[in-house]
Design a protein around this motif. Structure first.
Motif, PDB file in Angstrom:
ATOM      1  N   TRP A   1       0.805  -1.216   0.000  1.00  0.00           N
ATOM      2  CA  TRP A   1       0.000   0.000   0.000  1.00  0.00           C
ATOM      3  C   TRP A   1       0.843   1.274   0.000  1.00  0.00           C
ATOM      4  O   TRP A   1       0.296   2.365  -0.187  1.00  0.00           O
ATOM      5  CB  TRP A   1      -0.914   0.029   1.228  1.00  0.00           C
ATOM      6  N   GLU A   2       2.125   1.175   0.197  1.00  0.00           N
ATOM      7  CA  GLU A   2       2.946   2.385   0.293  1.00  0.00           C
ATOM      8  C   GLU A   2       2.890   3.183  -1.011  1.00  0.00           C
ATOM      9  O   GLU A   2       2.930   2.623  -2.107  1.00  0.00           O
ATOM     10  CB  GLU A   2       4.388   2.044   0.659  1.00  0.00           C
TER      11      GLU A   2
ATOM     12  N   GLN B   1      -8.663   1.918  -0.931  1.00  0.00           N
ATOM     13  CA  GLN B   1     -10.048   1.448  -0.949  1.00  0.00           C
ATOM     14  C   GLN B   1     -10.423   0.894  -2.327  1.00  0.00           C
ATOM     15  O   GLN B   1     -11.092  -0.148  -2.431  1.00  0.00           O
ATOM     16  CB  GLN B   1     -10.991   2.585  -0.571  1.00  0.00           C
ATOM     17  N   ALA B   2      -9.967   1.564  -3.378  1.00  0.00           N
ATOM     18  CA  ALA B   2     -10.301   1.126  -4.732  1.00  0.00           C
ATOM     19  C   ALA B   2      -9.567  -0.152  -5.126  1.00  0.00           C
ATOM     20  O   ALA B   2     -10.136  -1.025  -5.785  1.00  0.00           O
ATOM     21  CB  ALA B   2      -9.981   2.244  -5.733  1.00  0.00           C
ATOM     22  N   ARG B   3      -8.307  -0.278  -4.724  1.00  0.00           N
ATOM     23  CA  ARG B   3      -7.494  -1.421  -5.143  1.00  0.00           C
ATOM     24  C   ARG B   3      -7.659  -2.642  -4.246  1.00  0.00           C
ATOM     25  O   ARG B   3      -7.501  -3.779  -4.699  1.00  0.00           O
ATOM     26  CB  ARG B   3      -6.012  -1.026  -5.168  1.00  0.00           C
ATOM     27  N   ASP B   4      -7.925  -2.409  -2.957  1.00  0.00           N
ATOM     28  CA  ASP B   4      -7.993  -3.512  -2.002  1.00  0.00           C
ATOM     29  C   ASP B   4      -9.129  -3.275  -1.015  1.00  0.00           C
ATOM     30  O   ASP B   4      -8.893  -3.060   0.177  1.00  0.00           O
ATOM     31  CB  ASP B   4      -6.648  -3.639  -1.269  1.00  0.00           C
ATOM     32  N   PRO B   5     -10.371  -3.305  -1.488  1.00  0.00           N
ATOM     33  CA  PRO B   5     -11.490  -2.986  -0.590  1.00  0.00           C
ATOM     34  C   PRO B   5     -11.613  -3.953   0.585  1.00  0.00           C
ATOM     35  O   PRO B   5     -11.968  -3.525   1.690  1.00  0.00           O
ATOM     36  CB  PRO B   5     -12.718  -3.049  -1.502  1.00  0.00           C
ATOM     37  N   LYS B   6     -11.301  -5.233   0.377  1.00  0.00           N
ATOM     38  CA  LYS B   6     -11.372  -6.185   1.483  1.00  0.00           C
ATOM     39  C   LYS B   6     -10.320  -5.870   2.542  1.00  0.00           C
ATOM     40  O   LYS B   6     -10.592  -5.914   3.743  1.00  0.00           O
ATOM     41  CB  LYS B   6     -11.198  -7.616   0.969  1.00  0.00           C
ATOM     42  N   GLY B   7      -9.106  -5.541   2.101  1.00  0.00           N
ATOM     43  CA  GLY B   7      -8.055  -5.177   3.041  1.00  0.00           C
ATOM     44  C   GLY B   7      -8.396  -3.898   3.792  1.00  0.00           C
ATOM     45  O   GLY B   7      -8.182  -3.801   5.004  1.00  0.00           O
ATOM     46  N   ALA B   8      -8.933  -2.911   3.074  1.00  0.00           N
ATOM     47  CA  ALA B   8      -9.308  -1.661   3.721  1.00  0.00           C
ATOM     48  C   ALA B   8     -10.375  -1.903   4.779  1.00  0.00           C
ATOM     49  O   ALA B   8     -10.324  -1.326   5.875  1.00  0.00           O
ATOM     50  CB  ALA B   8      -9.794  -0.656   2.678  1.00  0.00           C
ATOM     51  N   ALA B   9     -11.336  -2.759   4.472  1.00  0.00           N
ATOM     52  CA  ALA B   9     -12.389  -3.070   5.446  1.00  0.00           C
ATOM     53  C   ALA B   9     -11.825  -3.811   6.649  1.00  0.00           C
ATOM     54  O   ALA B   9     -12.218  -3.550   7.797  1.00  0.00           O
ATOM     55  CB  ALA B   9     -13.486  -3.891   4.773  1.00  0.00           C
ATOM     56  N   ALA B  10     -10.897  -4.731   6.395  1.00  0.00           N
ATOM     57  CA  ALA B  10     -10.285  -5.483   7.501  1.00  0.00           C
ATOM     58  C   ALA B  10      -9.483  -4.555   8.410  1.00  0.00           C
ATOM     59  O   ALA B  10      -9.492  -4.715   9.634  1.00  0.00           O
ATOM     60  CB  ALA B  10      -9.386  -6.587   6.945  1.00  0.00           C
ATOM     61  N   ARG B  11      -8.821  -3.571   7.840  1.00  0.00           N
ATOM     62  CA  ARG B  11      -8.068  -2.621   8.657  1.00  0.00           C
ATOM     63  C   ARG B  11      -9.006  -1.765   9.497  1.00  0.00           C
ATOM     64  O   ARG B  11      -8.732  -1.504  10.670  1.00  0.00           O
ATOM     65  CB  ARG B  11      -7.184  -1.739   7.773  1.00  0.00           C
TER      66      ARG B  11
END
Length: 201
Positions: free
Chosen positions: A103-104, A112-122
């Motif tokens: 993500w850096e 959010q656009a590239r990794d919505p599942k990761g963003a939600a998990a965070r």
């Protein structure tokens, strides 16, 4: 953990990534002009407010920084503004910011656009979530805790926002979830002592 020393903590000044709300993590981004001004101003403020403490820490060679350029530049500008030799400090790689891995360089909308599942998990567990190929705050706290265990006296530290949050949890007893969401101001110092922390500057 029990921590019996005083720690004067400074987050590096603003960088272009900060101004654009980009995740910089361990990318080696230099200060912008506003960040350089913040470092100089804070050095003058600390000299005026706690000059005797600064002089004692200087006599004890107690100044240490993350090795990234933005922290080194902040340290050197602040030391110069405190009428100290800009180069008289040491580096410790354990004081680097946590890495955001893949993500850096992204803004939060881009994450959010590239990794919505990761963003939600965070969002669901900010302290324990690690981005792909990155670190969590919990992992960072383990690294910073190991560094704290090596301190035998007071210290002056220039490091990063994530490191400040880890210190809040480790030293000041701030609950992990709250620490992960606590703003860490640039251009001010955070003093950890007697099981608590307070801002100056």
């Amino acid at each position: 953990m029990t921590f019996s020393h005083r720690l004067i903590f400074v987050r590096h000044g603003e960088t272009p990534y900060n101004a654009e709300n980009r995740l910089q993590g361990q990318r080696d981004i230099p200060l912008g002009q506003r960040g350089r001004d913040q470092a100089r101003s804070l050095g003058r403020t600390l000299r005026a407010r706690i000059g005797p403490i600064i002089d004692r820490l200087e006599a004890e060679a107690a100044f240490v920084a993350s090795p990234l350029e933005r922290t080194r530049e902040t340290m050197e500008l602040a030391r110069d503004a405190m009428a100290l030799d800009p180069a008289r400090y040491r580096l410790d790689p354990r004081l680097k910011e946590l890495t955001f891995g893949d993500w850096e360089g992204l803004t939060w909308p881009e994450v959010q656009a590239r990794d919505p599942k990761g963003a939600a998990a965070r969002r669901a567990d900010k302290w324990n979530f690690a981005p792909p190929n990155g670190e969590s705050y919990a992992m960072l706290a383990t690294r910073i805790g190991a560094w704290l265990d090596t301190l035998t006296a007071d210290a002056f530290v220039v490091s990063h926002g994530g490191v400040a949050r880890a210190l809040m949890a480790l030293i000041a007893g701030v609950p992990a979830a709250a620490a992960a969401d606590t703003p860490v101001v640039q251009g001010r110092a955070l003093v950890f002592e007697r099981g608590g922390c307070e801002w100056i500057g």
